[in-house]
Scaffold this motif. Structure first.
Motif, short mmCIF file in Angstrom:
data_model
loop_
_atom_site.label_atom_id
_atom_site.label_comp_id
_atom_site.label_asym_id
_atom_site.label_seq_id
_atom_site.Cartn_x
_atom_site.Cartn_y
_atom_site.Cartn_z
N PRO A 211 0.81 -0.99 -0.20
CA PRO A 211 0.04 -0.02 0.15
C PRO A 211 0.79 1.24 -0.10
O PRO A 211 2.12 1.14 0.43
CB PRO A 211 -0.74 -0.12 1.32
N ILE A 212 0.39 2.55 -0.74
CA ILE A 212 1.11 3.63 -0.70
C ILE A 212 0.11 4.77 -0.53
O ILE A 212 -0.99 4.92 -1.03
CB ILE A 212 1.88 3.82 -2.11
N ASN A 213 0.05 5.29 0.62
CA ASN A 213 -0.64 6.41 0.94
C ASN A 213 -0.51 7.67 0.06
O ASN A 213 0.92 8.24 0.28
CB ASN A 213 -0.51 6.80 2.50
N ILE A 214 -1.27 8.28 -0.63
CA ILE A 214 -0.78 9.53 -1.34
C ILE A 214 -1.79 10.58 -1.03
O ILE A 214 -2.99 10.25 -0.76
CB ILE A 214 -0.75 9.25 -2.78
N LYS A 215 -1.37 11.78 -1.36
CA LYS A 215 -2.35 12.94 -1.12
C LYS A 215 -1.70 13.93 -2.15
O LYS A 215 -0.36 14.48 -2.27
CB LYS A 215 -2.30 13.63 0.02
N VAL A 216 -2.59 14.35 -3.28
CA VAL A 216 -2.00 15.15 -4.45
C VAL A 216 -3.18 16.35 -4.57
O VAL A 216 -4.44 16.13 -4.18
CB VAL A 216 -2.07 14.49 -5.81
N ASN A 217 -2.55 17.41 -5.03
CA ASN A 217 -3.46 18.60 -5.20
C ASN A 217 -3.43 18.88 -6.79
O ASN A 217 -2.26 18.95 -7.16
CB ASN A 217 -2.93 19.86 -4.42
N GLY A 218 -4.39 19.33 -7.31
CA GLY A 218 -4.73 19.72 -8.56
C GLY A 218 -6.04 19.98 -9.11
O GLY A 218 -6.81 19.93 -8.35
N SER A 219 -6.05 20.30 -10.41
CA SER A 219 -7.34 20.33 -11.15
C SER A 219 -8.17 19.13 -11.18
O SER A 219 -7.52 17.99 -11.14
CB SER A 219 -7.12 21.11 -12.57
N TYR A 220 -9.27 19.12 -11.44
CA TYR A 220 -10.21 17.99 -11.76
C TYR A 220 -9.85 17.09 -12.72
O TYR A 220 -9.70 15.93 -12.78
CB TYR A 220 -11.74 18.43 -11.90
N HIS A 221 -9.49 17.93 -13.90
CA HIS A 221 -8.85 17.23 -15.00
C HIS A 221 -7.67 16.45 -15.07
O HIS A 221 -7.48 15.41 -15.44
CB HIS A 221 -8.79 18.38 -16.23
N ASP A 222 -6.73 17.02 -14.24
CA ASP A 222 -5.22 16.68 -14.16
C ASP A 222 -5.42 15.29 -13.37
O ASP A 222 -4.85 14.22 -13.26
CB ASP A 222 -4.29 17.39 -13.38
N ILE A 223 -6.47 15.40 -12.06
CA ILE A 223 -6.39 14.30 -11.17
C ILE A 223 -7.14 12.87 -11.75
O ILE A 223 -6.71 11.96 -11.81
CB ILE A 223 -7.33 14.67 -9.73
N LEU B 80 -6.27 2.27 -7.27
CA LEU B 80 -6.46 3.29 -6.46
C LEU B 80 -7.60 2.84 -5.34
O LEU B 80 -8.62 2.58 -5.75
CB LEU B 80 -6.81 4.73 -7.08
N ASN B 81 -7.49 2.90 -4.11
CA ASN B 81 -8.51 2.63 -3.09
C ASN B 81 -8.81 3.66 -1.97
O ASN B 81 -7.83 4.55 -2.03
CB ASN B 81 -8.04 1.55 -2.41
N ASN B 82 -9.99 3.66 -1.66
CA ASN B 82 -10.27 4.78 -0.24
C ASN B 82 -10.09 5.98 -0.90
O ASN B 82 -9.46 7.01 -0.19
CB ASN B 82 -9.35 4.48 0.74
N LEU B 83 -10.62 6.39 -2.19
CA LEU B 83 -10.50 7.77 -2.81
C LEU B 83 -11.40 8.70 -1.84
O LEU B 83 -12.67 8.56 -1.60
CB LEU B 83 -10.97 7.62 -4.06
N ASN B 84 -10.89 9.79 -1.61
CA ASN B 84 -11.35 11.00 -0.84
C ASN B 84 -10.87 12.37 -1.62
O ASN B 84 -10.05 12.63 -1.25
CB ASN B 84 -11.04 11.24 0.46
N LEU B 85 -11.98 12.82 -2.60
CA LEU B 85 -11.75 14.23 -2.99
C LEU B 85 -12.42 15.12 -2.32
O LEU B 85 -13.57 15.55 -2.08
CB LEU B 85 -12.26 14.04 -4.54
N VAL B 86 -11.56 16.19 -2.10
CA VAL B 86 -12.20 17.49 -1.46
C VAL B 86 -11.56 18.77 -2.08
O VAL B 86 -10.51 18.81 -2.85
CB VAL B 86 -11.38 17.59 -0.07
N VAL B 87 -12.77 19.76 -2.16
CA VAL B 87 -12.32 20.90 -2.83
C VAL B 87 -11.74 21.80 -1.84
O VAL B 87 -12.06 22.09 -0.62
CB VAL B 87 -13.52 21.64 -3.38
N GLY B 88 -10.26 22.33 -2.26
CA GLY B 88 -9.69 23.30 -1.37
C GLY B 88 -9.92 24.72 -1.62
O GLY B 88 -10.73 25.10 -2.31
#
Length: 217
Positions: free
Chosen positions: A143-155, A171-179
């Motif tokens: 498993p690899i814990n990741i957190k990335v920031n970017g546009s909806y298209h890029d993600i 990709l598992n346990n996806l959580n998309l948040v608007v910053g």
């Protein structure tokens, strides 16, 4: 006339006591011979023929079993070419799947590919942390814990790039948040899998055998 015959037959059975059976009239001698034959047949059935019949029944049952085994083996022989072809296809399929699983030495390169997939889409990594491997019977889960920031298209493009990697990555346990400023932040757990090398497989088998032996105690 019939009554006379019955009287004559009945008369032949009188006065037989004390007489030699060879001197008996014809009807008593026939009756005696018939009873003797029935007695001999009954003895023969009880002491000999019944066992022979049981043996014969067992032989018939064994013959039926052997016949069924022969038919099964004959069917297998008829389908042998098809079974060999299926085995070959299964082996090719397993080999294809194994190629999608990195070896232990290739894991670092795969982690770099995942990181580059995000950077190539202009994403900013806040977190990229490989977790502890979970070892199974013949493979290990990383498993690899990741957190990335970017546009909806890029993600979305990043997720597509991950799915297109030559190795298996999910990709598992996806959580998309608007910053702030409308930027998106994705928290997820990327999972990849590698096959165990020979030494690791042997170690797993020894550990399983040890646990099984300890459980019996």
């Amino acid at each position: 006339m019939a009554n006379m015959k019955n009287i004559d037959i009945a008369a032949q059975f009188r006065g037989l006591n004390g007489r030699n059976p060879g001197l008996w009239p014809i009807v008593p001698r026939l009756v005696c011979a018939l009873l003797m034959a029935v007695f001999v047949v009954a003895l023969g059935w009880y002491f000999y023929w019944s066992d022979q019949m049981d043996t014969l029944a067992q032989g018939a049952q064994q013959e039926e079993t052997l016949r069924k085994e022969y038919q099964d083996k004959l069917q297998q022989a008829i389908n042998l070419d098809a079974l060999r072809q299926q085995k070959k296809q299964a082996e090719e399929y397993v080999a294809t799947l194994e190629k999608q699983l990195p070896s232990k030495a290739e894991m670092d390169a795969l982690l770099s590919d995942i990181n580059q997939a995000g950077l190539g889409r202009g994403l900013q990594f806040e977190l990229f942390k490989p977790g502890s491997q979970v070892v199974k019977d013949y493979y290990a889960e990383q498993p690899i814990n990741i957190k990335v920031n970017g546009s909806y298209h890029d993600i979305g493009a990043f997720a597509g790039d991950i799915a297109s990697l030559p190795r298996i990555v999910t990709l598992n346990n996806l959580n998309l948040v608007v910053g702030q400023g409308g930027a998106l932040s994705l928290d997820a757990v990327a999972k990849t899998f590698r096959y165990l090398d020979r030494d690791e497989v042997d170690a797993q088998r020894k550990a399983a055998a040890k646990d099984k032996k300890g459980a019996k105690k």
